[in-house]
Design a protein around this motif. Sequence first.
Motif, PDB file in Angstrom:
ATOM      1  N   ASP A 389       0.861  -1.174   0.000  1.00  0.00           N
ATOM      2  CA  ASP A 389       0.000   0.000   0.000  1.00  0.00           C
ATOM      3  C   ASP A 389       0.902   1.229   0.000  1.00  0.00           C
ATOM      4  N   TYR A 390       1.046   1.845  -1.160  1.00  0.00           N
ATOM      5  CA  TYR A 390       1.979   2.957  -1.291  1.00  0.00           C
ATOM      6  C   TYR A 390       1.502   4.211  -0.570  1.00  0.00           C
ATOM      7  N   GLU A 391       0.198   4.344  -0.374  1.00  0.00           N
ATOM      8  CA  GLU A 391      -0.305   5.505   0.348  1.00  0.00           C
ATOM      9  C   GLU A 391      -0.197   5.318   1.855  1.00  0.00           C
ATOM     10  N   ALA A 392      -0.570   4.149   2.344  1.00  0.00           N
ATOM     11  CA  ALA A 392      -0.460   3.879   3.781  1.00  0.00           C
ATOM     12  C   ALA A 392       0.969   3.562   4.188  1.00  0.00           C
ATOM     13  N   LYS A 393       1.835   3.309   3.225  1.00  0.00           N
ATOM     14  CA  LYS A 393       3.238   2.953   3.459  1.00  0.00           C
ATOM     15  C   LYS A 393       3.348   1.715   4.348  1.00  0.00           C
ATOM     16  N   THR A 394       2.641   0.688   3.926  1.00  0.00           N
ATOM     17  CA  THR A 394       2.710  -0.588   4.632  1.00  0.00           C
ATOM     18  C   THR A 394       2.871  -1.723   3.630  1.00  0.00           C
ATOM     19  N   ILE A 395       3.558  -2.771   4.089  1.00  0.00           N
ATOM     20  CA  ILE A 395       3.627  -4.033   3.364  1.00  0.00           C
ATOM     21  C   ILE A 395       2.987  -5.077   4.262  1.00  0.00           C
ATOM     22  N   LYS A 396       2.022  -5.812   3.722  1.00  0.00           N
ATOM     23  CA  LYS A 396       1.352  -6.845   4.501  1.00  0.00           C
ATOM     24  C   LYS A 396       1.625  -8.208   3.875  1.00  0.00           C
ATOM     25  N   PHE A 397       1.926  -9.162   4.724  1.00  0.00           N
ATOM     26  CA  PHE A 397       2.146 -10.537   4.296  1.00  0.00           C
ATOM     27  C   PHE A 397       0.991 -11.393   4.814  1.00  0.00           C
ATOM     28  N   PHE A 398       0.408 -12.189   3.906  1.00  0.00           N
ATOM     29  CA  PHE A 398      -0.690 -13.070   4.267  1.00  0.00           C
ATOM     30  C   PHE A 398      -0.337 -14.511   3.899  1.00  0.00           C
ATOM     31  N   SER A 399      -0.958 -15.456   4.590  1.00  0.00           N
ATOM     32  CA  SER A 399      -0.798 -16.865   4.252  1.00  0.00           C
ATOM     33  C   SER A 399      -1.432 -17.140   2.900  1.00  0.00           C
ATOM     34  N   THR A 400      -0.756 -17.907   2.069  1.00  0.00           N
ATOM     35  CA  THR A 400      -1.308 -18.230   0.749  1.00  0.00           C
ATOM     36  C   THR A 400      -2.492 -19.181   0.831  1.00  0.00           C
ATOM     37  N   THR A 401      -2.584 -19.939   1.909  1.00  0.00           N
ATOM     38  CA  THR A 401      -3.671 -20.918   2.032  1.00  0.00           C
ATOM     39  C   THR A 401      -4.949 -20.306   2.588  1.00  0.00           C
ATOM     40  N   ASN A 402      -4.839 -19.250   3.407  1.00  0.00           N
ATOM     41  CA  ASN A 402      -6.019 -18.688   4.066  1.00  0.00           C
ATOM     42  C   ASN A 402      -6.498 -17.375   3.458  1.00  0.00           C
ATOM     43  N   TYR A 403      -5.754 -16.843   2.502  1.00  0.00           N
ATOM     44  CA  TYR A 403      -6.067 -15.499   2.011  1.00  0.00           C
ATOM     45  C   TYR A 403      -7.308 -15.502   1.110  1.00  0.00           C
ATOM     46  N   LYS A 404      -8.204 -14.540   1.363  1.00  0.00           N
ATOM     47  CA  LYS A 404      -9.368 -14.309   0.516  1.00  0.00           C
ATOM     48  C   LYS A 404      -9.469 -12.820   0.242  1.00  0.00           C
ATOM     49  N   TYR A 405      -9.587 -12.468  -1.005  1.00  0.00           N
ATOM     50  CA  TYR A 405      -9.657 -11.066  -1.378  1.00  0.00           C
ATOM     51  C   TYR A 405     -11.106 -10.605  -1.428  1.00  0.00           C
ATOM     52  N   HIS A 406     -11.401  -9.459  -0.776  1.00  0.00           N
ATOM     53  CA  HIS A 406     -12.766  -8.948  -0.734  1.00  0.00           C
ATOM     54  C   HIS A 406     -12.855  -7.512  -1.253  1.00  0.00           C
ATOM     55  N   GLY A 407     -11.815  -7.026  -1.855  1.00  0.00           N
ATOM     56  CA  GLY A 407     -11.820  -5.643  -2.307  1.00  0.00           C
ATOM     57  C   GLY A 407     -12.452  -5.460  -3.670  1.00  0.00           C
ATOM     58  N   SER A 408     -12.299  -4.240  -4.200  1.00  0.00           N
ATOM     59  CA  SER A 408     -12.906  -3.880  -5.489  1.00  0.00           C
ATOM     60  C   SER A 408     -11.881  -3.799  -6.604  1.00  0.00           C
ATOM     61  N   GLY A 409     -10.688  -4.267  -6.341  1.00  0.00           N
ATOM     62  CA  GLY A 409      -9.644  -4.177  -7.345  1.00  0.00           C
ATOM     63  C   GLY A 409      -9.818  -5.178  -8.478  1.00  0.00           C
ATOM     64  N   GLU A 410      -8.963  -5.051  -9.461  1.00  0.00           N
ATOM     65  CA  GLU A 410      -9.026  -5.930 -10.635  1.00  0.00           C
ATOM     66  C   GLU A 410      -7.926  -6.978 -10.559  1.00  0.00           C
ATOM     67  N   ILE A 411      -8.289  -8.220 -10.853  1.00  0.00           N
ATOM     68  CA  ILE A 411      -7.331  -9.317 -10.856  1.00  0.00           C
ATOM     69  C   ILE A 411      -6.645  -9.393 -12.222  1.00  0.00           C
ATOM     70  N   ILE A 412      -5.319  -9.313 -12.207  1.00  0.00           N
ATOM     71  CA  ILE A 412      -4.511  -9.402 -13.435  1.00  0.00           C
ATOM     72  C   ILE A 412      -3.803 -10.756 -13.428  1.00  0.00           C
ATOM     73  N   PRO A 413      -4.051 -11.607 -14.423  1.00  0.00           N
ATOM     74  CA  PRO A 413      -3.347 -12.899 -14.469  1.00  0.00           C
ATOM     75  C   PRO A 413      -1.831 -12.695 -14.577  1.00  0.00           C
ATOM     76  N   VAL A 414      -1.105 -13.537 -13.888  1.00  0.00           N
ATOM     77  CA  VAL A 414       0.361 -13.468 -13.900  1.00  0.00           C
ATOM     78  C   VAL A 414       0.915 -14.796 -14.394  1.00  0.00           C
ATOM     79  N   LYS A 415       1.792 -14.704 -15.348  1.00  0.00           N
ATOM     80  CA  LYS A 415       2.495 -15.883 -15.856  1.00  0.00           C
ATOM     81  C   LYS A 415       3.888 -15.899 -15.233  1.00  0.00           C
ATOM     82  N   ILE A 416       4.298 -17.059 -14.717  1.00  0.00           N
ATOM     83  CA  ILE A 416       5.615 -17.167 -14.079  1.00  0.00           C
ATOM     84  C   ILE A 416       6.452 -18.170 -14.860  1.00  0.00           C
ATOM     85  N   LYS A 417       7.589 -17.714 -15.329  1.00  0.00           N
ATOM     86  CA  LYS A 417       8.481 -18.567 -16.102  1.00  0.00           C
ATOM     87  C   LYS A 417       9.905 -18.352 -15.628  1.00  0.00           C
ATOM     88  N   ASP A 418      10.544 -19.444 -15.213  1.00  0.00           N
ATOM     89  CA  ASP A 418      11.934 -19.380 -14.741  1.00  0.00           C
ATOM     90  C   ASP A 418      12.108 -18.330 -13.648  1.00  0.00           C
TER      91      ASP A 418
END
Length: 638
Positions: A389-418
Amino acid sequence: MKPAILLILCLLIFPPLTFYRGQEPSAHNPTIDVPTLEQVLDRYVQALGGKSAIEKINSRASKGTFTSDKLRTNGPMELYAKTPNKQLMVLLAKGFGNYRRGFNGTVAWELYPGSDKANRMSGFSKRDADFYLAIKFRETYPNVALKGLEKLGERETSVLEAPAAGNPKRWYFDSQTGLLLRAESRNSSGKVLESVSYNDYRIVDGIQEPFNIRIVDRDGTDFNIKLSEVKHNVPIADVSFDEPEKKPQDRASANSPTAKPEVRFTSGNSATIPFEIDDDNEVFKIRVNDSPPLRFTIDTGSDVFAIITGSQAKRLGLTARDNYKVGVASVGEIEAASIPSAKLSLPGVEALNQRIEVIVSDEPADNGDQQIDGTLGFRFLKHFVVEIDYEAKTIKFFSTTNYKYHGSGEIIPVKIKDGTPMARLKLITASGKTIDSYFEIDSGLGGTFLFFTPAVKKYGLLEDMRTIQSPTSFEISGEYHRRIGRAKSVQLGSFMISNLPVSLSQNAEGSGIDGTLGEEVLRRFKVIFDFSHHRMILEPNSHFKEPYEEDMSGIALTAEKNGGQKLFRIRQVVPNTPASEAGLQADDLITAIDGLPAANFTEAGIERMFKQAEREFALFIKRGEKVIQVKLKLRRLI
């Protein structure tokens, strides 16, 4: 990583050599007189600088960068050579790690990334390692013969050949300059097995030295080397070239190197870490092996777990598995090493038994600014869902297994290679050309979008848009040259960004992708990286509609201490810009801006100030013994 069969350092005894990108020789022009063998070799020595000049040199230390198209890697490298025949190469290859190769006059060896024991190189050619081979060529290869003249690209060359256990060696000398353009080995049927080509020779201490080298080994593995500096007669201890002994466990490590690496929350399933903006970096505090807090950043474009500077590693007593510093401290630290097992602690998060990379460079410049101590890379970030969050100046770390997104943002697919996260973008140039491609997501890139050099050529971008020359920047891997243009629009998901400046690289090859998406775009969103689910979530913030601007001054500068006072040295002045028109010059020292001392400013802060159209600044300049005042009025250049 596969090694080149022909040792790089062996061939650096042929300074300065011209490189023609692997072009094969063709039939010669019969109208040109063929010189004798002795004439070719004598002219070669004279072209290098002459026998007496060559004999005055007893060691060579070179620094630069390399890329490999086949291995899809790049990184910093250093080369060392010393009389009579000692050689050393060290490099840090992205995605592979630290690699070393050397010859101490008796034993040739190489040490692969992650290994604690060096391997012997049985096929090494000792006679090629002779530091003075250029002036002892006939003695070293008594059976060498002149084959005649052949074309190498557009250049006419004199070709020498010497038998070598059924795989004859050839050398191609430029008929005009007398310099060596290419060396290669062939099999009995004439097929090229490996080759080394040279280019961009420059005079160093009266000796011609190659600054561009291309190596292709028997399986097609290539090394494209660009040197940034070559120094002669530097003191290098003989032990630097010796085969490394197997290293004992690092006593400074808080964890056993044989223990299983682990990343975990110290409590709960999330953690929040505040950061501050410093020179456009998001800086937060982290401890390495229970050290005092260090200043780290996040870099999604770095395919490592973490990086720490060599100076901090030294202060903390951390011993790298491969100690590259022995005997070469007087010419600068060797740039690559690793700590096999370390503990990293953030508020609410800890990582145990992790390998971290060490960029072992010279001590940080004493310029009065705080330094960045390290970086968390992609291999760390992929263990979490990471919200910046560049405005709040915070970095938050969440568990990958328990995380659920409830905001209004847009999901951008990410391709990971090497180990490279990429997002699909659609860019429309000023002429209406559409480029639909994947770009690396690189939070460590301070700009908007960067096209690598092959993509610039592939899409004809220099011809497609109006561009300006940007001042040269100096990165850890060397000089970076680019031109800047503006795209009509860029589409990221459903977000449309108009009139966006884009960087067109002139010397960054990339690794098979067209370019990178940088933080100047990312900071206009709350960004959530969820690499485990191959997605990035973007929520526009209050900065989203701000215009995108580039430098409006035409200068590049660096902070430094001068007489105990913090100043800014102007490294470069771009022609036809407000800086050149105001009479500013390279090496001018900025002592004050608008009456405020230089100590009140940072480099990034000045760069932001110089992005304001029509603003005028009063610069107080020290030039030699004089102090003058210069009015700098900015204007939009692109």
